[in-house]
Motif scaffolding. Structure first.
Motif, short mmCIF file in Angstrom:
data_model
loop_
_atom_site.label_atom_id
_atom_site.label_comp_id
_atom_site.label_asym_id
_atom_site.label_seq_id
_atom_site.Cartn_x
_atom_site.Cartn_y
_atom_site.Cartn_z
N TYR A 112 122.76 60.22 83.22
CA TYR A 112 121.48 60.38 82.52
C TYR A 112 121.61 59.88 81.08
N ARG A 113 120.55 59.34 80.55
CA ARG A 113 120.53 58.93 79.15
C ARG A 113 119.17 59.25 78.57
N LEU A 114 119.15 60.08 77.53
CA LEU A 114 117.88 60.47 76.92
C LEU A 114 117.45 59.42 75.90
N SER A 115 116.15 59.15 75.86
CA SER A 115 115.61 58.20 74.90
C SER A 115 115.18 58.93 73.63
N ASP A 116 114.82 58.16 72.60
CA ASP A 116 114.51 58.75 71.30
C ASP A 116 113.27 59.65 71.33
N ASP A 117 112.41 59.49 72.33
CA ASP A 117 111.19 60.31 72.38
C ASP A 117 111.31 61.46 73.36
N GLN A 118 112.55 61.87 73.64
CA GLN A 118 112.77 62.99 74.56
C GLN A 118 113.64 64.05 73.90
N ILE A 119 113.23 65.30 74.04
CA ILE A 119 114.06 66.42 73.56
C ILE A 119 114.13 67.50 74.63
N VAL A 120 115.23 68.24 74.60
CA VAL A 120 115.46 69.33 75.55
C VAL A 120 115.87 70.58 74.79
N ASN A 121 115.85 71.72 75.47
CA ASN A 121 115.98 73.00 74.78
C ASN A 121 117.39 73.60 74.80
N HIS A 122 118.40 72.78 75.06
CA HIS A 122 119.79 73.27 75.01
C HIS A 122 120.69 72.20 74.41
N PHE A 123 121.75 72.64 73.75
CA PHE A 123 122.80 71.73 73.32
C PHE A 123 123.76 71.52 74.50
N PRO A 124 124.43 70.37 74.54
CA PRO A 124 125.32 70.09 75.67
C PRO A 124 126.35 71.19 75.92
#
Length: 389
Positions: free
Chosen positions: A65-77
């Motif tokens: 998986y690779r997140l783009s600049d316009d995506q955020i999630v609610n946990h740190f790795p």
């Protein structure tokens, strides 16, 4: 092997696209209130409120998986550095040792060798690795009662109390045994007693709703909970305002110091934010102790007050993580906008603290008010924000 990759594409102006795998009304109502658009997991999205199981897949090397600049999630790795009970204690111990080596006044000890400012975690041992150390400590006070908590479980699962070494003999060696102001405090449905005859009565010892709701005395209206403001009023009326203020100051101190303890090891991924749930127990002397930090505090609403509180919690979280409801941009300056500062209580300003070092922390800990740069003057009618209160 199948490799997954989220596409980067143009987003319709002004509309955040959201996904969640936690179907809770306090989340969904907040998203809908903002006019955000719900999409499926395999579609283009900007905001994903994930379970901890899903976040493992997102940051797994195997999935790609690779997140783009316009995506955020609610946990740190690696949020587990704070939210796994064993790692939390390990990191806090390391943090204290590092402060000692630096000669920091925060690591000062009393004549008995106890930390004066950093003594907020109960004496803790990891079994089986620390079994011999635990036996040595146990024999100093053989009448003591200890709580056994699995490192990676929640909702009271696997917890029990012991007062004899024979009760944990199988943990003596390696085995295959699995090892804000707005808040609430939880109570047991049965009055606490230190009697050893009640060690197996979880309705006496565990405040988890998942446990208490099965008890005969469980009240479905209040759910065995008070708001923190009600707790504060009760303590002020029974113990006095001064000691109550001291208690809440110490709780703030615990939160800040625990976060500082894991800061060097936490992956500060630009796509992430976190909503932690702190479990703090208060003893009969009104001293708070950090028990654990939850990566996914329960968003299930068991009472009307519960629903209001958790809705407001998510609302505040989204206001900070996604300011003005705009499409996320990982190049943002993640500091809350100045106009929002008047609505929140800042416990700690990292930039300000770093400029003055541990001395500032210690002065704040001792009750000396230190204002943040650029804040309104004290005579403006607004309280001056401090490193924490």
């Amino acid at each position: 092997m199948v490799h997954w990759r989220w596409k980067v594409c143009w987003i319709m102006a002004g509309k955040v696209k959201w996904v969640t795998d936690i179907e809770k009304s306090v989340l969904i109502n907040n998203f809908e209130k903002r006019g955000w658009i719900q999409v499926a997991e395999n579609e283009d999205w900007n905001f994903y409120w994930m379970s901890v199981q899903t976040i493992r897949n997102v940051f797994s090397v195997e999935t790609g998986y690779r997140l783009s600049d316009d995506q955020i999630v609610n946990h740190f790795p690696n949020h587990y550095e704070l939210t796994r009970k064993d790692l939390m204690v390990k990191n806090i111990k390391r943090y204290r040792k590092e402060l000692e080596k630096e000669g920091s006044p925060l690591a000062e000890k009393d004549e008995n060798g106890k930390y004066i400012y950093l003594d907020f975690v109960p004496v803790t041992f990891m079994l089986p690795a620390d079994y011999n150390l635990f036996v040595e400590e146990f024999r100093k006070n053989p009448s003591s009662t200890w709580i056994m908590k699995p490192c990676g479980k929640a909702q009271g699962k696997g917890i029990f109390l012991i007062n004899k070494l024979s009760q944990i003999k199988k943990w003596s060696r390696d085995s295959k045994t699995s090892s804000y102001k707005l808040g609430f405090c939880r109570f047991c449905t049965v009055k606490y007693t230190p009697s050893t005859s009640e060690l197996d009565n979880m309705f006496v010892h565990l405040t988890n709703v998942a446990i208490q709701k099965h008890g005969d005395d469980y009240n479905h209206i209040h759910g065995g909970k008070w708001t923190v403001s009600n707790l504060r009023l009760y303590l002020e009326s029974t113990r006095g305002k001064e000691v109550t203020n001291k208690l809440f100051d110490e709780i703030h101190w615990i939160i800040v110091q625990s976060l500082k303890a894991v800061a060097p090891v936490m992956n500060n991924d630009k796509h992430c934010f976190e909503c932690y749930g702190y479990d703090i127990i208060i003893d009969d002397k009104l001293k708070p102790w950090l028990i654990e930090v939850n990566a996914s505090p329960s968003l299930t609403s068991s009472t009307a007050n519960d629903r209001i509180l958790k809705y407001n919690l998510i609302n505040d979280t989204l206001n900070i993580a996604v300011p003005n409801g705009e499409i996320p941009d990982c190049k943002w300056n993640k500091s809350p906008p100045k106009e929002a500062l008047g609505n929140y209580e800042i416990l700690y300003d990292e930039e300000l603290a770093q400029s003055d070092g541990a001395d500032r922390d210690l002065r704040s800990r001792s009750g000396q008010s230190i204002g943040l740069k650029g804040n309104r003057a004290r005579d403006s009618g607004k309280p001056v924000l401090t490193t924490w209160k």
